[in-house]
Motif scaffolding. Structure first.
Motif, PDB file in Angstrom:
ATOM      1  N   SER A 222     -44.801 -41.556 -18.184  1.00 35.43           N
ATOM      2  CA  SER A 222     -43.742 -40.634 -17.781  1.00 35.43           C
ATOM      3  C   SER A 222     -43.757 -39.380 -18.656  1.00 35.43           C
ATOM      4  O   SER A 222     -43.439 -38.292 -18.188  1.00 35.43           O
ATOM      5  N   GLY A 223     -44.141 -39.512 -19.914  1.00 39.48           N
ATOM      6  CA  GLY A 223     -44.270 -38.352 -20.793  1.00 39.48           C
ATOM      7  C   GLY A 223     -45.368 -37.420 -20.326  1.00 39.48           C
ATOM      8  O   GLY A 223     -45.220 -36.193 -20.349  1.00 39.48           O
ATOM      9  N   PHE A 224     -46.476 -37.988 -19.879  1.00 38.56           N
ATOM     10  CA  PHE A 224     -47.568 -37.169 -19.360  1.00 38.56           C
ATOM     11  C   PHE A 224     -47.149 -36.459 -18.082  1.00 38.56           C
ATOM     12  O   PHE A 224     -47.478 -35.289 -17.883  1.00 38.56           O
TER      13      PHE A 224
ATOM     14  N   LYS B  12     -47.187 -32.502 -17.557  1.00 37.15           N
ATOM     15  CA  LYS B  12     -47.915 -31.884 -16.447  1.00 37.15           C
ATOM     16  C   LYS B  12     -47.006 -30.983 -15.619  1.00 37.15           C
ATOM     17  O   LYS B  12     -47.403 -29.881 -15.243  1.00 37.15           O
ATOM     18  N   SER B  13     -45.788 -31.424 -15.367  1.00 38.30           N
ATOM     19  CA  SER B  13     -44.877 -30.599 -14.579  1.00 38.30           C
ATOM     20  C   SER B  13     -44.474 -29.339 -15.338  1.00 38.30           C
ATOM     21  O   SER B  13     -44.322 -28.274 -14.745  1.00 38.30           O
TER      22      SER B  13
ATOM     23  N   GLU C   9     -45.002 -23.441 -15.952  1.00 37.55           N
ATOM     24  CA  GLU C   9     -45.391 -22.307 -16.787  1.00 37.55           C
ATOM     25  C   GLU C   9     -46.544 -21.527 -16.154  1.00 37.55           C
ATOM     26  O   GLU C   9     -46.535 -20.299 -16.128  1.00 37.55           O
ATOM     27  N   LEU C  10     -47.507 -22.237 -15.635  1.00 37.10           N
ATOM     28  CA  LEU C  10     -48.652 -21.589 -15.003  1.00 37.10           C
ATOM     29  C   LEU C  10     -48.234 -20.866 -13.728  1.00 37.10           C
ATOM     30  O   LEU C  10     -48.697 -19.754 -13.460  1.00 37.10           O
ATOM     31  N   GLY C  11     -47.352 -21.468 -12.969  1.00 39.37           N
ATOM     32  CA  GLY C  11     -46.856 -20.818 -11.760  1.00 39.37           C
ATOM     33  C   GLY C  11     -46.068 -19.562 -12.064  1.00 39.37           C
ATOM     34  O   GLY C  11     -46.134 -18.571 -11.329  1.00 39.37           O
ATOM     35  N   ALA C  12     -45.332 -19.576 -13.170  1.00 31.29           N
ATOM     36  CA  ALA C  12     -44.521 -18.414 -13.538  1.00 31.29           C
ATOM     37  C   ALA C  12     -45.368 -17.267 -14.088  1.00 31.29           C
ATOM     38  O   ALA C  12     -45.046 -16.111 -13.873  1.00 31.29           O
TER      39      ALA C  12
ATOM     40  N   GLY D 258     -49.166 -17.624 -11.141  1.00 34.54           N
ATOM     41  CA  GLY D 258     -49.054 -18.025  -9.750  1.00 34.54           C
ATOM     42  C   GLY D 258     -50.147 -18.978  -9.297  1.00 34.54           C
ATOM     43  O   GLY D 258     -50.245 -19.301  -8.120  1.00 34.54           O
ATOM     44  N   ALA D 259     -50.974 -19.439 -10.223  1.00 37.06           N
ATOM     45  CA  ALA D 259     -52.076 -20.341  -9.888  1.00 37.06           C
ATOM     46  C   ALA D 259     -51.566 -21.771  -9.748  1.00 37.06           C
ATOM     47  O   ALA D 259     -50.563 -22.152 -10.351  1.00 37.06           O
ATOM     48  N   ASN D 260     -52.260 -22.559  -8.951  1.00 39.34           N
ATOM     49  CA  ASN D 260     -51.916 -23.962  -8.758  1.00 39.34           C
ATOM     50  C   ASN D 260     -52.690 -24.803  -9.767  1.00 39.34           C
ATOM     51  O   ASN D 260     -53.920 -24.775  -9.794  1.00 39.34           O
TER      52      ASN D 260
END
Length: 70
Positions: free
Chosen positions: A17-19, A23-24, A29-32, A35-37
């Motif tokens: 659950s920590g992983f 990951k989320s 952060e990457l989306g903000a 914008g990459a998936n």
């Protein structure tokens, strides 16, 4: 022996659950920032290395952004 077995199951759940949380947060952060998936760029095995090293989600997103920029 059963107490040890229950502890190992609990430890596995907490690590898993920590992983997923890590990951989320990297995905957000990457989306903000770019914008990459995340799922298109890095797989869970490689991402798990960053998680085990204790790297922050912001660091991982910055590393992925630098890789995409080059």
């Amino acid at each position: 022996m059963k107490l040890l077995h229950k502890t190992s199951v609990l430890s596995y759940y907490l690590l898993r659950s920590g992983f997923q949380l890590f990951k989320s947060r990297v995905k957000e952060e990457l989306g903000a920032t770019s914008g990459a998936n995340l799922d298109d760029i890095i797989d869970d095995e490689d991402l798990h290395i960053y998680y085990r090293n204790g790297d922050s989600p912001e660091f991982v997103a910055a590393t992925v952004n630098a890789f995409l920029s080059s």
